[in-house]
Design a protein around this motif. Structure first.
Motif, PDB file in Angstrom:
ATOM      1  N   VAL A  23      -4.089   5.419  -6.891  1.00 48.39           N
ATOM      2  CA  VAL A  23      -3.907   5.555  -5.390  1.00 48.39           C
ATOM      3  C   VAL A  23      -3.052   4.432  -4.747  1.00 48.39           C
ATOM      4  N   MET A  26       0.500   4.618  -6.415  1.00 49.56           N
ATOM      5  CA  MET A  26       1.467   5.589  -5.718  1.00 49.56           C
ATOM      6  C   MET A  26       1.812   5.144  -4.214  1.00 49.56           C
ATOM      7  N   LYS A  29       4.443   2.374  -4.313  1.00 53.80           N
ATOM      8  CA  LYS A  29       5.648   2.905  -4.625  1.00 53.80           C
ATOM      9  C   LYS A  29       6.275   3.526  -3.507  1.00 53.80           C
ATOM     10  N   LEU A  30       5.508   4.398  -2.845  1.00 54.18           N
ATOM     11  CA  LEU A  30       6.176   5.230  -1.653  1.00 54.18           C
ATOM     12  C   LEU A  30       6.611   4.077  -0.753  1.00 54.18           C
ATOM     13  N   GLU A  34      10.355   3.642   0.321  1.00 55.55           N
ATOM     14  CA  GLU A  34      10.534   4.733   1.246  1.00 55.55           C
ATOM     15  C   GLU A  34      10.506   4.199   2.629  1.00 55.55           C
ATOM     16  N   GLU A  58       2.610  14.873   3.618  1.00 58.44           N
ATOM     17  CA  GLU A  58       2.691  15.556   2.465  1.00 58.44           C
ATOM     18  C   GLU A  58       1.768  15.116   1.298  1.00 58.44           C
ATOM     19  N   LEU A  59       1.616  13.716   1.136  1.00 57.32           N
ATOM     20  CA  LEU A  59       0.878  13.211  -0.063  1.00 57.32           C
ATOM     21  C   LEU A  59      -0.559  13.028   0.486  1.00 57.32           C
ATOM     22  N   GLY A  60      -1.166  13.618   1.731  1.00 61.53           N
ATOM     23  CA  GLY A  60      -2.479  13.637   1.942  1.00 61.53           C
ATOM     24  C   GLY A  60      -3.118  12.148   2.530  1.00 61.53           C
ATOM     25  N   LEU A  61      -2.048  11.281   2.814  1.00 61.27           N
ATOM     26  CA  LEU A  61      -2.355  10.221   3.488  1.00 61.27           C
ATOM     27  C   LEU A  61      -2.682  10.063   4.935  1.00 61.27           C
ATOM     28  N   GLU A  68     -12.506  18.182   1.830  1.00 56.67           N
ATOM     29  CA  GLU A  68     -11.571  19.053   1.236  1.00 56.67           C
ATOM     30  C   GLU A  68     -11.572  20.262   1.821  1.00 56.67           C
ATOM     31  N   ALA A  73      -8.330  14.677   1.573  1.00 54.65           N
ATOM     32  CA  ALA A  73      -8.253  14.434   0.271  1.00 54.65           C
ATOM     33  C   ALA A  73      -9.572  13.943  -0.255  1.00 54.65           C
ATOM     34  N   ALA A  74     -10.600  14.050   0.683  1.00 56.16           N
ATOM     35  CA  ALA A  74     -12.127  13.725   0.276  1.00 56.16           C
ATOM     36  C   ALA A  74     -12.190  12.543  -0.569  1.00 56.16           C
ATOM     37  N   MET A  75     -11.304  11.378  -0.054  1.00 56.79           N
ATOM     38  CA  MET A  75     -11.546  10.251  -0.863  1.00 56.79           C
ATOM     39  C   MET A  75     -12.300   9.269  -0.026  1.00 56.79           C
ATOM     40  N   ILE A  83      -5.063   2.103   1.007  1.00 61.12           N
ATOM     41  CA  ILE A  83      -3.744   2.795   1.563  1.00 61.12           C
ATOM     42  C   ILE A  83      -3.102   1.893   2.618  1.00 61.12           C
TER      43      ILE A  83
END
Lengths: 392, 319, 255
Positions: A23, A26, A29-30, A34, A58-61, A68, A73-75, A83
């Motif tokens: 996580v 990712m 990097k994003l 960006e 789009e990435l669930g953030l 869910e 994202a149920a994190m 994040i």
């Protein structure tokens, strides 16, 4: 007990799981590819960073901890703070928008909402289709949240809300506002309730976009409620229990702001390291001077400590333990670290750091708000003191 | 009898390509008996140049079908020569075609393959090679065991020895091998800019980056490349932003280039870019930020506004 | 469509590479290992083709224990399952290609993707070797691919400014170059959660890989440091341009 068993039961583990690392990697990097490249422009234009938010959604953030079944994202909270740190490192405004959406928007609905409210709102918030804002602070009540003047009156099947809110993040983009109001200012928190108010409800106006010092793209505005009638079903949680909702929500929110502060501080450190290696004076890179090194060392060590405090608060929450004290400690400490790191980073940059050509002056402006919103440093200390004295 | 070193040569316009000459020079320097394979139109004409470069034998097939790449057919053709010559070392230019040929044959022979080497030396009965690894951050000396062994040679790194016109090669016919009907070359399209110098083989590369601010300014790079008679390159950011196609990209996930002269214009010098060009002969960096990391690898740094400087430089070159 | 994506864990490009004391390898301590940047493009192409044509993507890697992390990542960016050929010694292209080929033969495969190269080995040799060992057609450095029925149409740029287009009967081995299917996707949070439930099969390599290690690293060294450069002096852009051209002509002698 053998040594092997002891180490297995050690209980404190500073390694992230592979999933948490994935996580973080990712989002890093994003954020690097960006979000960071656009941060200066958003700071200048104050436009709401929709392209960041859309990509992140789009990435669930936008629904990190939402289950869910409601499109999330149920994190866990640890993933959430990783994040927020990474996003805030790239763009603190995008960081706070994300934090508000997750922990001040979705969280109270998830924790206190009815099934209907959850089904209606959580998928919209988790998918980023709708942005949420959180309206507690008023022109006359900041730290003294219970001293609010916004009132609610039950009139048949409707609540009627009147009053003003101030410094409400996400307001330029939000379509759902979590709003607190009370029946009688004299009874303070005992009559406070929480409401879900949609943009466009007659009588509800979103004021001018504030010219703030930092997190300038976070869409901060005042709100006015002039006989705003909302259906009874829009009450969130129990009547008169709004203050509990506010406090529980802020406990969670503070972990997010602490993570934001760590991210800003980390950006300050990384910029300082990079610049100190590039910048030569007296025939060598300034990173070779010990007084510069001292600043880097102070920053790095304090950031590490702040980060571990944030992780601890998050892990306690994930373990179902009480975490209010740790959240306040993390928020107070991390925000102080962020301001100091940003100042030192400017110092390392010298004159360039004071100019808008380099990002560190923005970091200082962004860092400052972390000492103020979702409870000032002073309020955090009061909270910590209350915990200390009641625990004994 | 000295060992046979077999070079897979590539022919363009009836001449061996520059990477082919580099392979031949390398082979000749190893003191073996150098053989060279040349396929397609102009193969026999190119044999003379191969001879001048030290090849004693040229194995040629002028069938025009070789002008269009057919990996299986070329591999089968070359394989026959590897076997018939008893080659101990097979050198192949590390081009798109060369690399797939060498890999295929090495696997067929269960043989050692050293990729993208920048040097080969004899080592007793065998060979050692030097090759960049970890994106050029490290150089490895590798020992190649068995016989034959294969190596692809990175273009533009090795020198080409002066041609000796007194040396000639015997030209032998090489039978064409079987192709593979499962793979058909449908077309070979030549890009509009064939006249321009190819990036990976260019002696001079002029590359543009973020400092150009937009695709409409890339003509400055084109103009400077023309003035240098060089090829155009671009940083990853330029490619990712869609200003130039990927084939122009220098650096990680792009091309590794080693021209004699590399001119970086408005490129800050991220590590991903440096790994693609830091082994160039001479590096010129043009950037308005005196702290840009590109200056650390530059032989000549120019701190200037590129919009002002680049036209002046192009003008100066033409003068 | 059964698609295999061959991947490899490599050090992150930004990592500082330090040669070990014996000068025959690098210090792995503190080196961040990631899915090879070129592999990301290959995997993205595999995922997009699967999403269009249906089927499954299996990521396959050869590597030590840590390589499983890379597979977990693959499962979050388009792979449906993964096979980890557990062998920490396979560093030679032939050994890796052989281990992969022996495994792939046991899996249904219509399309096998490999990538340009690993950023550690800088070889680009495994792909063509794999084609040969599997007895399948191979096309390297593909920048466009369309799959239709039992064949694929692929294009690539070659030296000399030409673009070759091939029609390949499947199954085939394809080396995907950057940009073949746009930028690799990010691992979304839901995809990371789903990846936890996808299977990673760990197997031992088949065959005597040791005997195939015919390229042995004898020595690693840092490339010679570039001599320090200098700034071209001059009051104006024109002065600097004049001086630079003089230096390039008379000092560096490159023009």
């Amino acid at each position: 007990m053998s040594v092997a068993t002891m180490s297995q039961n050690a209980g404190v583990c500073f390694n992230l799981s592979d999933d948490h690392k994935m996580v973080r990697d990712m989002v890093r990097k994003l954020a690097t590819e960006e979000i960071a490249p656009r941060a200066a422009e958003y700071d200048r234009s104050r436009e709401f960073p929709w392209d960041n938010i859309k990509k992140m959604a789009e990435l669930g953030l936008m629904g990190v901890m939402v289950p869910e079944q409601f499109g999330g994202a149920a994190m866990d909270t640890l993933a959430y703070v990783l994040i927020i740190e990474e996003i805030s490192k790239a763009c603190a405004a995008t960081g706070v928008i994300t934090a508000v959406q997750n922990s001040l928007g979705s969280y109270p609905i998830l924790a206190f909402g009815t099934d209907e409210q959850k089904k209606k709102w959580l998928p919209l918030l988790a998918s980023g289709q709708k942005i949420a804002a959180y309206a507690l602070t008023e022109p006359g009540s900041g730290s003294d949240a219970a001293g609010m003047k916004t009132t609610c009156v039950l009139d048949g099947d409707h609540w009627v809300i009147n009053g003003q809110k101030n410094w409400i993040t996400n307001s330029t983009a939000a379509e759902l506002f979590v709003v607190y109001a009370l029946k009688d200012p004299a009874t303070k928190h005992k009559s406070t309730s929480c409401f879900l108010i949609e943009k466009g409800t007659p009588g509800f106006t979103i004021g001018k976009h504030e010219e703030t010092m930092g997190v300038r793209a976070s869409g901060t505005c005042p709100l006015t409620f002039d006989n705003v009638r909302i259906p009874k079903e829009n009450l969130l949680g129990e009547e008169n229990k709004g203050f509990n909702i506010a406090m529980a929500t802020l406990d969670c929110g503070r972990i997010g702001i602490a993570a934001q502060a760590v991210g800003i501080a980390q950006a300050a450190l990384e910029n300082a390291i990079k610049y100190s290696k590039e910048r030569a004076q007296f025939g060598k890179a300034i990173s070779e001077f010990q007084l510069v090194q001292e600043m880097l060392v102070n920053m790095a060590t304090q950031i590490e400590a702040a980060r571990l405090m944030v992780w601890q608060a998050a892990c306690k929450r994930d373990a179902g333990e009480k975490f209010g004290k740790e959240a306040s400690m993390a928020k107070w400490f991390a925000s102080e670290v962020a301001v100091k790191a940003a100042l030192d980073s400017i110092q390392v940059h010298g004159g360039y750091g004071y100019s808008k050509e380099y990002p560190v002056e923005r970091l200082l402006r962004d860092a400052k708000i972390t000492q103020i919103y979702e409870g000032t440093s002073e309020v955090q200390k009061l909270v910590i003191a209350r915990h200390l004295l009641s625990e004994g | 009898m000295s060992k046979v070193i077999l070079v897979f040569g590539q022919v363009r316009n009836s001449e061996p390509t520059r990477p082919t000459l580099e392979c031949l020079s390398l082979a000749a320097g190893l003191g073996g008996d150098v053989h060279c394979i040349l396929l397609g139109t102009g193969a026999k004409a190119a044999a003379a140049a191969a001879g001048h470069q030290g090849a004693s034998q040229v194995w040629a097939n002028e069938d025009a079908s070789f002008d269009k790449w057919d990996l299986a057919a070329v591999a089968n053709t070359v394989d026959a020569a590897v076997k018939s010559t008893g080659a101990a070392l097979v050198l192949v230019p590390a081009t798109t075609h060369g690399k797939e040929l060498a890999g295929k044959l090495a696997a067929r022979h269960s043989a050692a393959l050293a990729s993208e080497v920048i040097g080969v030396s004899a080592d007793g009965d065998g060979f050692k090679a030097v090759r960049p690894v970890y994106s050029g951050k490290v150089r490895a000396t590798v020992k190649l065991s068995g016989s034959p062994v294969f190596a692809t040679v990175r273009p533009n790194v090795l020198d080409v020895a002066a041609a000796d016109s007194s040396k000639t090669a015997t030209v032998n016919d090489l039978a064409a091998g079987q192709g593979d009907s499962r793979i058909q070359l449908v077309s070979v399209e030549t890009k509009g800019d064939t006249g321009a110098v190819d990036l990976s083989e260019a002696r001079v590369v002029v590359a543009g980056g973020r400092g150009l601010k937009g695709p409409e300014n890339f003509h400055l790079i084109d103009g400077l490349a023309t003035a240098f008679n060089g090829a155009v390159g671009a940083s990853r950011m330029v490619v990712d932003a869609g200003w130039k196609e990927h084939r122009y990209q220098v650096g990680q996930t792009g091309k590794v280039v080693t021209p004699e002269l590399y001119v970086a214009v408005g490129i800050s010098g991220a590590i991903q870019h440096l790994v693609g060009m830091q082994n160039s002969g001479c590096i010129v960096a043009i950037n308005n930020n005196p702290e840009a990391p590109i200056f650390k690898v530059a032989d000549y740094g120019v701190v200037a506004d590129l919009f002002e400087f680049v036209p002046k430089l192009a003008e100066e070159l033409k003068a | 469509m059964n698609i295999i994506a061959c991947v490899r864990q490599t050090p992150d490009t930004e990592t500082v590479i330090k040669i070990n004391g014996a000068a025959n390898g690098i210090e792995l301590d503190g080196v961040k290992l990631v899915l090879g940047p070129y592999d990301e493009y290959a995997l993205e192409a595999a995922a997009q083709i699967k999403e269009k044509s249906g089927g499954e993507v299996t990521a396959v890697t050869v590597g030590g224990e840590k390589a499983a992390e890379t597979l977990r990542h693959c499962l979050a960016v388009g792979a449906d399952k993964a096979v980890h050929i557990n062998d920490s010694g396979a560093d030679d292209a032939l050994a890796i290609a052989t281990a992969l080929a022996n495994q792939i033969k046991k899996l249904p495969h219509d399309l096998v993707f490999v990538s340009n190269k690993g950023t550690d080995s800088d070889r680009g040799a495994v792909g063509p070797m794999l084609g040969e060992l599997l007895g399948l057609p191979y096309v390297g450095l593909v920048t466009e691919i369309e799959v239709e029925g039992g064949s694929a149409t692929v294009s690539r740029d070659v030296e000399g400014g030409a673009k070759e287009k091939f029609k390949v009967t499947l199954p085939a081995v394809i080396c995907a170059q950057k940009g073949v299917r746009g930028e690799p996707r990010y691992a979304s949070l839901p995809a990371i959660m789903k990846a936890k439930k996808k299977p990673i099969e760990t197997v031992s390599p088949e065959g005597d890989l040791a005997s195939l290690r015919k390229v042995q690293v004898e020595k690693l060294e840092y490339p010679p440091a570039r001599p320090p450069g200098r700034m071209v002096p001059g009051e104006s852009a024109a002065d600097k341009a004049k001086e630079l051209v003089r230096l390039l002509r008379s000092e560096a002698k490159v023009i």
